[in-house]
Design a protein around this motif. Structure first.
Motif, short mmCIF file in Angstrom:
data_model
loop_
_atom_site.label_atom_id
_atom_site.label_comp_id
_atom_site.label_asym_id
_atom_site.label_seq_id
_atom_site.Cartn_x
_atom_site.Cartn_y
_atom_site.Cartn_z
N LEU A 414 0.82 -1.21 0.00
CA LEU A 414 0.00 0.00 0.00
C LEU A 414 0.85 1.27 0.00
N LEU A 415 1.92 1.25 0.78
CA LEU A 415 2.77 2.44 0.91
C LEU A 415 3.76 2.62 -0.24
N GLN A 416 4.13 1.54 -0.86
CA GLN A 416 5.26 1.59 -1.79
C GLN A 416 5.11 2.59 -2.94
N PRO A 417 3.94 2.73 -3.58
CA PRO A 417 3.86 3.71 -4.67
C PRO A 417 4.24 5.12 -4.24
N TRP A 418 3.76 5.53 -3.07
CA TRP A 418 4.13 6.87 -2.60
C TRP A 418 5.59 6.91 -2.16
N LEU A 419 6.06 5.90 -1.45
CA LEU A 419 7.44 5.89 -0.98
C LEU A 419 8.41 5.91 -2.17
N THR A 420 8.04 5.26 -3.25
CA THR A 420 8.89 5.29 -4.45
C THR A 420 8.99 6.71 -5.00
N ARG A 421 7.90 7.43 -4.97
CA ARG A 421 7.93 8.81 -5.45
C ARG A 421 8.75 9.70 -4.52
N LEU A 422 8.72 9.43 -3.23
CA LEU A 422 9.59 10.17 -2.30
C LEU A 422 11.06 9.87 -2.60
N ASP A 423 11.36 8.60 -2.88
CA ASP A 423 12.73 8.25 -3.25
C ASP A 423 13.16 8.99 -4.51
N ASP A 424 12.28 9.06 -5.49
CA ASP A 424 12.60 9.75 -6.74
C ASP A 424 12.86 11.23 -6.53
#
Length: 625
Positions: A414-424
């Motif tokens: 659930l969190l990964q899509p947003w966390l990936t954008r934070l990483d980017d």
């Protein structure tokens, strides 16, 4: 008709009225035999005082038209003998002029420097206040008249918005006596459980307070059936003084979970559940009020009754969401119990200090895109956005992202899509995703302890519905308004969640809860030593400015009555929506003399606290508008 006297009221009431009330009452689970109120307790009371303690409404007509509640110095203020009799009838549980905790910090007979240092060190902790018979967790609503000087120097200690008398109630009959006495004398009545209400509803200058904190019994019911509500299953019956940390532990020991707030010291069976109450479990089971199966209540006419789906149904409907201190004084509540469940939680934070403000806000904007899927998945995200006016740095805190009945892997997904954008965006954070075997363990480990509200701030709130998130355009509009509030130096607290209605509950809960996906709060602050005129001006500008922007983009939505600003305009619509007219009708029927009053409660527009300087607090007489 009975006549008033300086020592009390004489009356021609029959004891039969009380006997009738007693004979129809459901047996008390927590407390003694209700008949004691009739044939034992009033023995020895002088005839000119008995009328002060009898149930009914006839005597209320004598004081029903006076402009203000009765206060010390008024001709009708009860005599010392009347107060002494109230003490005897409540088993010597009447506290007279309890001192504010901070009185030990000021010159006078109570001064104690060491004690002052001790309370100052723990002043902001809720554990320091809910055990006290008068303390409120909103010094702003109290009137700021007696705080530790290190917190705020009021230069002396006065009672301000604190009550003058407190009944430390432990049985329904204590509550009955307090209600009857207040109704029949015209003295202002307030109800206090833990004092968590940040609008100040648990206080009132020179009032009589009924303190319900010590109704602490808990009973587990393996099989509770109510065909009309369509419920068959486990339940808990608890006294209204039971707090979140107590009922959650008791439920856990039975392999269960109950719907309550995230704050551990909140008395969830009092004002919380009567006001609706959002919860880490709301996305699965709805509001706290949706869980209620029955109340035991002392009504405005002094009767002790059961309110459920078949008995006192109007009262039952109103008390499930219509607000506390309004329709009656609950002494116990029976609620649904749900299966315990494994839960996963994540806590993390990031700031704009190293990445800059634009990148920080890009991270927040990315998060807005996931509000709908996260809430639809049954999660409850509690996060803050905090501006620092001195450094220009913004901080985001997730505390926590809470996923009941979700595995570690499901929560990560659930969190990964947003966390990936934070990483980017090169935003650094540590998600710290942790799985727990039970709801109780996750709750105990994940949520912060509540603090006593600041001395120079108050909070407004708004329920943003799904329509604010369904399109790119609407998500951008919401994001821009949240950012504008931060740039205007508003501390924000948000809850990304749903409040589902799986049982199709028919109750007084604001309909605006049901389509809501983001519950948002923002705070206005003012100079600590500012004038009353300047403080009021800033608070009014907050309502016509930042809060009005939030209202403008969410037409028809609402606000949460327990986490709101006393200056919320048109509070009836904001807190109850289209249910407010029905609640007003029930208020007039159940409490025709306004025995119960709390600021921004149903029918409270008929009254106003006339506070010094015109500030919205409890430091003044309660009078008719």
């Amino acid at each position: 008709m009975a006549r008033r006297s300086r020592n009390g009221l004489s009356t021609s009431f029959w004891f039969a009225a009380t006997l009738a009330a007693a004979s129809t009452a459901t047996p008390i689970l927590f407390g003694g035999d209700i008949s004691r109120l009739v044939d034992s307790t009033l023995k020895g009371v002088s005839s000119n005082l008995k009328g002060l303690f009898l149930p009914g409404t006839s005597l209320s007509a004598l004081i029903g038209e006076q402009r203000c509640k009765v206060y010390p110095g008024d001709a009708n203020w009860p005599s010392d003998l009347a107060w002494e009799t109230l003490n005897k009838l409540t088993d010597n549980r009447l506290l007279t002029k309890p001192a504010p905790q901070a009185s030990v910090c000021y010159n006078g007979p109570l001064y104690d420097g060491a004690k002052c240092e001790e309370i100052t060190a723990t002043w902001n902790r809720s554990y320091s206040h809910f055990v006290d018979p008068i303390e409120m967790m909103s010094p702003v609503a109290q009137g700021m008249t007696c705080l530790p000087p290190f917190v705020f120097d009021s230069h002396n200690c006065t009672r301000g918005g604190f009550p003058m008398y407190v009944i430390n109630a432990t049985e329904p009959k204590h509550v009955q006596m307090g209600v009857n006495f207040a109704r029949n004398t015209g003295v202002r009545l307030v109800i206090k459980n833990t004092g968590h209400d940040f609008l100040g509803k648990s206080g009132g200058k020179d009032a009589l307070s009924i303190w319900t904190h010590h109704f602490k019994n808990i009973e587990y019911i393996e099989e509770f059936k109510d065909e009309k509500l369509g419920y068959s299953g486990p339940a808990f019956k608890a006294g209204v003084g039971v707090q979140a940390f107590e009922i959650y532990k008791a439920a856990h020991e039975k392999g269960r979970a109950v719907v309550g707030g995230e704050g551990e010291t909140v008395g969830i069976f009092g004002g919380y559940i009567q006001g609706g109450g959002h919860s880490p479990l709301s996305s699965l089971y709805g509001t706290g009020a949706d869980q209620v199966l029955a109340f035991e209540v002392v009504t405005a006419d002094g009767k002790f009754v059961v309110a459920n789906s078949t008995t006192n149904t109007g009262l039952f409907w109103a008390m499930r969401g219509g607000g506390g201190s309004t329709f009656g004084v609950a002494t116990s509540v029976t609620v649904k119990a749900h299966p315990d469940m494994p839960t996963t939680a994540s806590r993390f934070s990031f700031t704009s200090e190293k990445v800059g403000n634009e990148t920080f806000w890009a991270g927040i904007r990315a998060y807005v895109d996931y509000f709908i899927p996260n809430a639809d998945a049954g999660t409850y995200a509690y996060f803050t956005i905090i501006p620092n006016i001195w450094t220009g740095i913004f901080s985001f805190n997730m505390s926590p992202f809470f996923a009941p009945n979700k595995t570690l892997e499901e929560t990560q997904a659930l969190l990964q899509p947003w966390l990936t954008r934070l990483d980017d965006l090169s935003i650094k954070f540590d998600p710290n995703i942790t799985h727990f075997d039970s709801y109780y363990e996750a709750w105990r480990s994940s949520f912060p302890l509540e603090t006593v509200q600041k001395i120079n701030a108050t909070t407004g709130s708004r329920m943003f519905p799904r329509t604010n998130l369904e399109t790119e355009e609407k998500r951008e509009e919401l994001y821009r308004n949240l950012r504008q509030s931060s740039e205007n130096n508003r501390v924000q607290v948000h809850f990304n969640m749903k409040t589902v209605d799986p049982a199709n509950a028919d109750n007084a809960v604001n309909s605006a809860w049901r389509p809501m996906y983001l519950f948002s709060q923002q705070a206005v602050r003012w100079p600590v030593n500012g004038t009353a005129e300047d403080t009021l001006k800033r608070r009014q500008e907050f309502q016509t400015g930042d809060m009005q922007r939030w209202r403008d983009i969410s037409p028809g939505a609402g606000s949460y009555l327990a986490e709101a600003d006393r200056l919320e305009p048109n509070f009836g619509q904001a807190f109850w929506g289209d249910k407010y007219p029905q609640l007003l009708e029930l208020k007039a029927k159940l409490d025709p003399y306004d025995v119960f009053f709390a600021t921004t409660s149903v029918g409270s527009e008929r009254w106003k606290v006339e506070s010094p300087g015109g500030l919205p607090n409890e430091n003044g007489k309660l009078c008719r508008v």
